[in-house]
Design a protein around this motif. Structure first.
Motif, PDB file in Angstrom:
ATOM      1  N   UNK A   1      35.760  37.651  47.055  1.00 17.26           N
ATOM      2  CA  UNK A   1      37.203  38.075  46.376  1.00 17.26           C
ATOM      3  C   UNK A   1      37.541  37.435  44.856  1.00 17.26           C
ATOM      4  N   UNK A   2      37.171  36.240  45.536  1.00 19.57           N
ATOM      5  CA  UNK A   2      37.713  35.774  43.861  1.00 19.57           C
ATOM      6  C   UNK A   2      37.288  35.625  42.643  1.00 19.57           C
ATOM      7  N   UNK A   3      35.706  36.023  43.269  1.00 19.88           N
ATOM      8  CA  UNK A   3      34.671  36.778  41.629  1.00 19.88           C
ATOM      9  C   UNK A   3      35.307  38.195  41.569  1.00 19.88           C
ATOM     10  N   UNK A   4      35.289  39.129  42.757  1.00 21.86           N
ATOM     11  CA  UNK A   4      36.346  40.573  42.257  1.00 21.86           C
ATOM     12  C   UNK A   4      36.828  40.202  41.504  1.00 21.86           C
ATOM     13  N   UNK A   5      37.988  39.937  41.462  1.00 26.23           N
ATOM     14  CA  UNK A   5      39.694  39.310  40.558  1.00 26.23           C
ATOM     15  C   UNK A   5      38.662  38.680  39.303  1.00 26.23           C
ATOM     16  N   UNK A   6      38.101  38.155  39.051  1.00 19.31           N
ATOM     17  CA  UNK A   6      37.951  37.288  37.993  1.00 19.31           C
ATOM     18  C   UNK A   6      36.965  38.564  37.024  1.00 19.31           C
ATOM     19  N   UNK A   7      36.039  38.874  37.423  1.00 22.00           N
ATOM     20  CA  UNK A   7      35.792  40.303  37.386  1.00 22.00           C
ATOM     21  C   UNK A   7      36.551  41.655  36.167  1.00 22.00           C
ATOM     22  N   UNK A   8      37.275  42.002  37.117  1.00 23.97           N
ATOM     23  CA  UNK A   8      38.414  42.639  37.055  1.00 23.97           C
ATOM     24  C   UNK A   8      39.376  42.070  35.640  1.00 23.97           C
ATOM     25  N   UNK A   9      39.608  40.253  35.926  1.00 22.17           N
ATOM     26  CA  UNK A   9      40.250  40.183  34.986  1.00 22.17           C
ATOM     27  C   UNK A   9      39.461  40.188  33.320  1.00 22.17           C
ATOM     28  N   UNK A  10      38.071  39.834  33.763  1.00 22.58           N
ATOM     29  CA  UNK A  10      37.393  39.675  31.745  1.00 22.58           C
ATOM     30  C   UNK A  10      37.062  41.755  31.957  1.00 22.58           C
ATOM     31  N   UNK A  11      37.186  41.962  32.820  1.00 17.62           N
ATOM     32  CA  UNK A  11      36.786  44.384  32.427  1.00 17.62           C
ATOM     33  C   UNK A  11      38.431  44.427  31.215  1.00 17.62           C
ATOM     34  N   UNK A  12      39.517  43.413  31.663  1.00 18.33           N
ATOM     35  CA  UNK A  12      40.634  44.372  31.135  1.00 18.33           C
ATOM     36  C   UNK A  12      40.878  43.789  29.683  1.00 18.33           C
ATOM     37  N   UNK A  13      40.206  42.188  29.999  1.00 18.55           N
ATOM     38  CA  UNK A  13      40.108  41.726  28.451  1.00 18.55           C
ATOM     39  C   UNK A  13      39.424  41.873  27.576  1.00 18.55           C
ATOM     40  N   UNK A  14      38.389  42.678  28.096  1.00 20.30           N
ATOM     41  CA  UNK A  14      36.970  43.517  26.995  1.00 20.30           C
ATOM     42  C   UNK A  14      37.466  44.805  26.795  1.00 20.30           C
TER      43      UNK A  14
END
Length: 91
Positions: A22-35
């Motif tokens: 869950x933490x990894x998915x949230x971090x990837x979602x944040x990175x995707x929004x930044x990108x």
């Protein structure tokens, strides 16, 4: 055939894995929004630079146009046509 119940340690390990995922998915979602926001900003920059390039290309293509040269002379250099009178209003 008997089914063996999961022990407490197994439940804790599975719960820890789920939390980690869950933490990894949230971090990837944040990175995707930044990108995505970075991509939008760069797209806007590309569009602005494309417009600047088109304006400069037009200026080069029409650099020998007498009306354009006269306009540049008047606005940028303050030149006037011979025989033309300039009125300066001072207070």
């Amino acid at each position: 055939m008997k089914i063996k119940k999961a022990g407490l340690l197994t439940k804790i390990v599975v719960l820890a894995l789920l939390i980690g995922l869950s933490i990894t998915l949230l971090d990837l979602r944040s990175q995707l929004q930044d990108a995505q926001s970075q991509k939008d900003a760069l797209t806007a920059q590309v569009n602005a630079q494309t417009q600047v390039n088109a304006d400069l290309s037009d200026a080069v293509d029409n650099s020998d146009d007498p009306a354009r040269q006269m306009d540049i002379g008047r606005t940028d250099l303050g030149l006037v046509v011979p025989g033309e009178k300039i009125l300066k209003i001072t207070e």
